[in-house]
Design a protein around this motif. Structure first.
Motif, mmCIF file in Angstrom:
data_model
loop_
_atom_site.group_PDB
_atom_site.id
_atom_site.type_symbol
_atom_site.label_atom_id
_atom_site.label_comp_id
_atom_site.label_asym_id
_atom_site.label_seq_id
_atom_site.Cartn_x
_atom_site.Cartn_y
_atom_site.Cartn_z
ATOM 1 N N ASP A 152 0.913 -1.351 -0.038
ATOM 2 C CA ASP A 152 0.001 -0.086 0.220
ATOM 3 C C ASP A 152 0.915 1.318 -0.023
ATOM 4 O O ASP A 152 0.664 2.214 -0.647
ATOM 5 N N VAL A 153 1.971 1.130 0.692
ATOM 6 C CA VAL A 153 2.812 2.398 0.773
ATOM 7 C C VAL A 153 3.526 2.827 -0.686
ATOM 8 O O VAL A 153 3.547 3.729 -1.157
ATOM 9 N N VAL A 154 3.983 1.600 -1.405
ATOM 10 C CA VAL A 154 4.372 1.672 -2.759
ATOM 11 C C VAL A 154 3.515 2.416 -3.724
ATOM 12 O O VAL A 154 3.861 3.220 -4.365
ATOM 13 N N VAL A 155 2.021 1.664 -3.711
ATOM 14 C CA VAL A 155 1.154 2.228 -4.419
ATOM 15 C C VAL A 155 0.810 3.681 -4.197
ATOM 16 O O VAL A 155 0.912 4.547 -5.047
ATOM 17 N N ALA A 156 0.779 4.062 -2.932
ATOM 18 C CA ALA A 156 0.396 5.415 -2.352
ATOM 19 C C ALA A 156 1.477 6.556 -3.269
ATOM 20 O O ALA A 156 1.309 7.432 -3.792
ATOM 21 N N SER A 183 -0.781 15.089 2.159
ATOM 22 C CA SER A 183 0.212 15.103 2.961
ATOM 23 C C SER A 183 0.032 14.283 4.419
ATOM 24 O O SER A 183 0.732 13.817 5.152
ATOM 25 N N TYR A 184 -1.376 13.831 4.550
ATOM 26 C CA TYR A 184 -1.664 13.045 5.621
ATOM 27 C C TYR A 184 -1.868 11.559 5.309
ATOM 28 O O TYR A 184 -2.520 10.659 5.971
ATOM 29 N N THR A 185 -1.392 11.152 3.940
ATOM 30 C CA THR A 185 -1.761 10.028 3.464
ATOM 31 C C THR A 185 -1.081 8.725 4.211
ATOM 32 O O THR A 185 -1.756 7.611 4.720
ATOM 33 N N LEU A 186 0.227 8.913 4.650
ATOM 34 C CA LEU A 186 0.903 7.981 5.523
ATOM 35 C C LEU A 186 0.429 7.847 6.849
ATOM 36 O O LEU A 186 0.445 6.630 7.347
ATOM 37 N N TYR A 187 -0.097 8.833 7.492
ATOM 38 C CA TYR A 187 -0.782 8.939 8.797
ATOM 39 C C TYR A 187 -1.797 7.997 8.694
ATOM 40 O O TYR A 187 -2.216 7.213 9.680
ATOM 41 N N PHE A 188 -2.798 8.019 7.742
ATOM 42 C CA PHE A 188 -4.092 7.298 7.782
ATOM 43 C C PHE A 188 -3.617 5.947 7.334
ATOM 44 O O PHE A 188 -4.111 5.085 8.090
ATOM 45 N N LEU A 189 -2.835 5.643 6.661
ATOM 46 C CA LEU A 189 -2.307 4.336 6.356
ATOM 47 C C LEU A 189 -1.665 3.640 7.246
ATOM 48 O O LEU A 189 -1.997 2.377 7.458
ATOM 49 N N MET A 190 -0.868 4.285 8.073
ATOM 50 C CA MET A 190 -0.169 3.593 9.159
ATOM 51 C C MET A 190 -0.963 3.620 10.468
ATOM 52 O O MET A 190 -0.755 2.453 11.313
ATOM 53 N N ASP A 191 -2.066 4.494 10.581
ATOM 54 C CA ASP A 191 -2.852 4.269 11.861
ATOM 55 C C ASP A 191 -4.133 3.452 11.618
ATOM 56 O O ASP A 191 -4.630 2.962 12.803
ATOM 57 N N VAL A 198 -5.432 3.938 -1.997
ATOM 58 C CA VAL A 198 -6.327 4.855 -2.594
ATOM 59 C C VAL A 198 -7.279 5.401 -1.382
ATOM 60 O O VAL A 198 -7.643 6.572 -1.355
ATOM 61 N N ASP A 199 -7.988 4.494 -0.577
ATOM 62 C CA ASP A 199 -8.614 5.227 0.450
ATOM 63 C C ASP A 199 -7.730 5.919 1.539
ATOM 64 O O ASP A 199 -8.348 7.408 1.769
ATOM 65 N N ALA A 200 -6.601 5.770 1.593
ATOM 66 C CA ALA A 200 -5.837 6.666 2.567
ATOM 67 C C ALA A 200 -5.496 7.858 1.809
ATOM 68 O O ALA A 200 -5.730 9.133 2.551
ATOM 69 N N LYS A 202 -7.862 9.527 -0.035
ATOM 70 C CA LYS A 202 -9.079 10.015 -0.254
ATOM 71 C C LYS A 202 -9.127 10.642 1.433
ATOM 72 O O LYS A 202 -9.926 11.665 1.524
ATOM 73 N N ALA A 203 -8.821 9.858 2.279
ATOM 74 C CA ALA A 203 -8.964 10.139 3.742
ATOM 75 C C ALA A 203 -8.203 11.568 3.969
ATOM 76 O O ALA A 203 -8.567 12.383 4.591
ATOM 77 N N SER A 204 -6.904 11.627 3.535
ATOM 78 C CA SER A 204 -5.979 12.483 3.510
ATOM 79 C C SER A 204 -6.510 13.861 2.987
ATOM 80 O O SER A 204 -6.725 15.142 3.298
ATOM 81 N N PHE A 205 -7.257 13.796 1.738
ATOM 82 C CA PHE A 205 -8.117 14.757 0.978
ATOM 83 C C PHE A 205 -9.288 15.377 1.711
ATOM 84 O O PHE A 205 -9.132 16.610 1.973
ATOM 85 N N GLU A 206 -9.946 14.372 2.433
ATOM 86 C CA GLU A 206 -10.955 14.831 3.196
ATOM 87 C C GLU A 206 -10.586 15.582 4.426
ATOM 88 O O GLU A 206 -11.339 16.544 4.898
ATOM 89 N N PHE A 207 -9.705 14.927 5.101
ATOM 90 C CA PHE A 207 -9.092 15.620 6.333
ATOM 91 C C PHE A 207 -8.505 16.889 6.231
ATOM 92 O O PHE A 207 -8.723 18.041 6.927
ATOM 93 N N THR A 208 -7.593 17.402 5.068
ATOM 94 C CA THR A 208 -7.155 18.296 4.707
ATOM 95 C C THR A 208 -8.275 19.564 4.387
ATOM 96 O O THR A 208 -8.074 20.874 4.738
ATOM 97 N N LYS A 209 -9.115 19.135 3.786
ATOM 98 C CA LYS A 209 -10.264 20.019 3.175
ATOM 99 C C LYS A 209 -11.338 20.457 4.353
ATOM 100 O O LYS A 209 -11.439 21.556 4.664
ATOM 101 N N ASN A 210 -11.304 19.379 5.375
ATOM 102 C CA ASN A 210 -12.268 19.947 6.325
ATOM 103 C C ASN A 210 -11.691 20.712 7.464
ATOM 104 O O ASN A 210 -12.259 21.162 8.449
ATOM 105 N N ASN A 211 -10.344 20.359 7.643
ATOM 106 C CA ASN A 211 -9.537 21.257 8.659
ATOM 107 C C ASN A 211 -8.700 22.159 7.860
ATOM 108 O O ASN A 211 -7.320 22.477 8.517
ATOM 109 N N ALA A 212 -8.929 22.891 6.833
ATOM 110 C CA ALA A 212 -8.017 23.607 5.939
ATOM 111 C C ALA A 212 -7.532 24.580 6.943
ATOM 112 O O ALA A 212 -6.164 24.813 6.597
#
Length: 262
Positions: A152-156, A183-191, A198-200, A202-212
């Motif tokens: 998952d890390v390699v794909v991301a 920028s928060y992809t690895l944090y979601f992926l590891m946590d 791909v889901d990580a 997307k989660a990073s995108f939503e996180f940064t958007k909601n806490n811009a």
């Protein structure tokens, strides 16, 4: 009733006075945007850096060492593939070795992508390290070299690297936006074990958007810390990088409303 008599209690029924009001409930738990500040995040990163100095420096030196080795190898191969333009005296044409998209270009780009993937793999280990600190678990430098969700890390990293490269070709700003929102992809992926690459993302995108607002402020402070670390002969990065990564883990946890170990 005499005018000098005290007024009756506000409520009485069959000789019983009004019951006292119930005690106040427990305070609301901390976390979320309301309990977050970039100053707290930076202070947390600094305090945890100094408390785990030995382990963190080992982890950062592993990351820096791996990147330096890759850059040296890439530079050597790139020079071997280089071709100096030559003037054909008979035709007057210049042999530019394939123009912009020459063999050297593809070699350089290929090694840049490989370096990016390797840095993401080791970076994922450092992110696990930082998350362990925020959760109050024992952090160990061996986590940096222990692959976790490697596929998952390699794909991301490939998806983000290619998207960033294309974004920089398209007038730079799209590339910066890709870097910011992922920028928060690895944090979601590891946590979160249930999230794939791909889901990580997307989660990073939503996180940064909601806490811009908070994320932008932390991003700017992080860039300032990296800049100061870089101008101090690069040695300052040994401090700036772990402080920022731990502070980012704090930001990730706090803005997601999760508890953070003191």
């Amino acid at each position: 009733m005499s005018t000098n008599e005290p007024p009756p209690p506000p409520y009485e029924s069959y000789g019983e006075s009004t019951p006292p009001p119930p005690p106040p409930g427990p305070p609301a738990p901390g976390g979320g945007a309301g309990g977050y500040s970039v100053g707290d995040a930076f202070t947390y990163g600094w305090n945890k850096f100094t408390a785990n100095l030995g382990q963190i420096l080992v982890a950062v030196l592993v990351l820096v060492g791996a990147l330096v080795v890759l850059q040296v190898i890439g530079f050597a191969i790139s020079n071997a593939a280089a071709c100096d333009p030559k003037l054909n005296l008979q035709t007057g044409e210049v042999d530019d070795c394939g123009g912009f998209f020459s063999l050297q270009f593809f070699v350089q780009w290929g090694f840049s992508l490989v370096s990016w993937v390797v840095s993401m793999i080791i970076g994922a280990g450092i992110v696990r390290f930082a998350l362990a600190i925020t959760e109050g678990r024992q952090a160990n430098a061996s986590q940096v070299l222990t692959p976790h969700k490697l596929g998952d890390v390699v794909v991301a990293s490939l998806l983000i690297g290619i998207a960033t490269f294309v974004g920089f070709i398209l007038c730079v700003i799209p590339g910066l936006l890709v870097m910011f929102f992922t920028s928060y992809t690895l944090y979601f992926l590891m946590d979160r074990e249930d999230l794939g690459a791909v889901d990580a993302i997307k989660a990073s995108f939503e996180f940064t958007k909601n806490n811009a607002g908070n994320v932008i402020l932390w991003f700017l402070l992080s860039v300032a810390a990296w800049f100061v670390g870089a101008i101090l002969c690069g040695i300052g990065l040994l401090v700036a990088v772990p402080v920022v990564l731990i502070g980012t883990a704090y930001t990730y946890k706090t803005l997601n409303g999760e508890p953070v170990a003191a």
